[in-house]
Design an enzyme around this catalytic site. Sequence first.
Site, short mmCIF file in Angstrom:
data_model
loop_
_atom_site.label_atom_id
_atom_site.label_comp_id
_atom_site.label_asym_id
_atom_site.label_seq_id
_atom_site.Cartn_x
_atom_site.Cartn_y
_atom_site.Cartn_z
N GLU A 142 -13.19 8.93 19.61
CA GLU A 142 -12.08 8.80 18.72
C GLU A 142 -11.02 9.12 19.75
OE1 GLU A 142 -14.33 11.11 18.56
OE2 GLU A 142 -13.62 12.84 17.48
N GLY A 180 -16.80 19.71 15.14
CA GLY A 180 -16.40 20.69 14.26
C GLY A 180 -16.58 22.12 15.39
N SER A 220 15.56 7.16 0.76
CA SER A 220 16.43 8.12 1.81
C SER A 220 17.01 6.99 3.23
CB SER A 220 15.47 9.02 2.31
OG SER A 220 14.50 8.40 2.85
N GLY A 221 16.07 5.96 3.10
CA GLY A 221 16.23 5.03 4.18
C GLY A 221 15.28 5.34 5.48
N CYS A 281 -20.49 14.75 18.06
CA CYS A 281 -20.42 16.20 18.62
C CYS A 281 -21.19 17.00 17.59
CB CYS A 281 -18.93 16.67 18.78
SG CYS A 281 -18.83 18.21 19.90
N TYR A 282 -20.61 17.95 16.90
CA TYR A 282 -21.22 18.93 15.95
C TYR A 282 -22.02 17.94 14.91
CZ TYR A 282 -22.05 22.24 12.42
OH TYR A 282 -22.83 23.34 11.57
N LYS A 285 0.75 6.83 9.37
CA LYS A 285 2.08 6.60 9.59
C LYS A 285 1.96 5.30 10.21
CE LYS A 285 6.39 8.05 9.57
NZ LYS A 285 6.93 8.80 8.49
N HIS A 310 -16.25 12.54 22.37
CA HIS A 310 -15.42 12.07 21.24
C HIS A 310 -15.10 10.70 21.50
CE1 HIS A 310 -15.21 15.86 19.14
NE2 HIS A 310 -15.63 16.46 20.32
N ASP A 333 9.13 5.78 5.19
CA ASP A 333 8.11 6.14 3.97
C ASP A 333 8.65 5.52 2.83
OD1 ASP A 333 6.48 7.07 6.12
OD2 ASP A 333 6.75 9.31 5.18
N SER A 334 10.00 6.11 2.52
CA SER A 334 10.43 5.66 1.29
C SER A 334 10.89 4.11 1.26
CB SER A 334 11.64 6.50 0.86
OG SER A 334 12.79 6.43 1.47
N SER A 335 11.38 3.57 2.42
CA SER A 335 11.70 2.21 2.49
C SER A 335 10.47 1.16 2.21
CB SER A 335 12.44 1.81 3.96
OG SER A 335 13.36 2.72 4.16
#
Length: 522
Positions: free
Chosen positions: A180, A61, A232-233, A88-89, A378, A178, A236-238
């Site tokens: 990550e 942070g 929408s194609g 870290c923080y 995603k 870090h 995400d919607s697919s």
Amino acid sequence: MTTNTQITEDRILILDFGSQYSQLIARRVRESGVYSEMFAYDMSEEDIRAFNPNGIILSGGPESVHEEGSPRAPEVVFNLGIPVLGICYGLQTMSAQLGGKVEPGTVHEFGYAEVDIQIRDGLIGDLEDSADKLKVWMSHGDKVTQIPEGFQITASTPSCPVAMVSDEKRRFYGIQFHPEVTHTAKGKELLSNFVHNICGCRSLWNSENIIDLRVEQLREHIGDQKVLLGLSGGVDSSVVAALLHRAIGDQLTCVFVDNGLLRLNEGDQVMDMFAKNMGIRVIRADAEERFLTALAGEVDPEKKRKIIGREFIEVFAEEARKLDGVNFLAQGTIYPDVIESAASKQGKAHVIKSHHNVGGLPEDLAFELVEPIRDLFKDEVRKLGTTLGLPFEMLYRHPFPGPGLGVRILGEVKKEYADILRLADDIFMQELRASGWYDKTAQAFAVFQPVKSVGVVGDGRRYAWVIALRAVETVDFMTARFAHLPYELVDKISTRIMNEIAEVSRVVYDVSSKPPATIEWE
Ligand code: XMP
């Protein structure tokens, strides 16, 4: 169903102190096969207990532990008897809270450092490295100068003597760098060691399990009721369509609005894939004329966006009204849409952004929302799509904006322009794919310029339109660099466009980066 609890065992809780890297911790933990979720550092004791974590990670942070009012981890974190990892923080506040000392550093250490491992504790384990040195990414100003009782220093760097610490009895660990970020060698392995070996989590978080759990949950929640989805194609919607279809079959109806601003053959491709191949019930609303009529005469980019958004809602609502007995509206909201990683700006990590795919439906269409991928990143959505059998090209394609070609035809949108642009864009995509450059760019497209330019074809003069090519490299789409496509490739694309499309006399390549230019031209 807007909550995202689904895996009740083997879970890691991340408390976010606002580091720009916090989201990455959640991603790395999940990549290692363990479910993790991120909440603001001031999560209540009750909620922490209810989450039932096997371990807790305290993120980095921007603040200083010794400043008044700086954030602290809830005391319960250290009283649950489960492993805690401070990064870290997170390490600094853990040290301060458990009786150690943190002081301001003389310099802000930012960048690569070499960590010298002194003690191989449970966290470091048998991480492979040649000379007991790890190359890591540091970003901190303050330092732990005195470790709490019960702790030992396990690794250090020349400028940061307390780079890693542990209290193996209580299973508390701290890392000043870090793990990550990808710059840290073995960072992923460190986090994996923590969640698997120290917290004892099994690898339950994988596409097959997520799908099984989600399908079961959706069936239970929806029962024999009906769900509507705006398809929408896009990725995400697919994925939501495929997932819902697996869960509830014909109880799902998708509405695909063809606004006439899609890419070449896109509408047919969406119908082929979902309706024909997968047997999903998809209603195609052919609304090209309606959108073009509404857009006629409008040249202002923001007004064009508003018109397209408004028409979309209207068309979608009209189709929805034609359906009987629909109770739920599904949406492809994903985790980054949901979380605010700048922790606790208003004391809440889960602030919902006004970023909705089918927001603003009229009041008579009061559906209950179903958001089955709301807790996924995603890359997880893409993996789910792969497991559900969606094609690679669909899951890994470049983003396409909601207003479509509407913001890629500068000024007034006309069918003639859209048709020319579709052909040019298709040639561009064909060549990018054939040369292997499609996957090396984050987004690429053609833009229609409503200006005419003189050209010469054979013995004749051609006075025709200009097409611009745009290709960018970016990770977050907030900043972008224009893609350095090979000249030979640009040459091939421009030659093909001018030869194959009589209405184009000139092609230019956009060499603007973002900022100051945006990715789209409008
Ligand atoms: P800009 O042009 O702002 O674009 O650099 C950043 C990313 O956002 C996409 N974009 C949009 N997506 N509706 C969308 O759904 C929009 O109005 C819109 N405008 C830009 C753009 O394609 C790029 O990926």
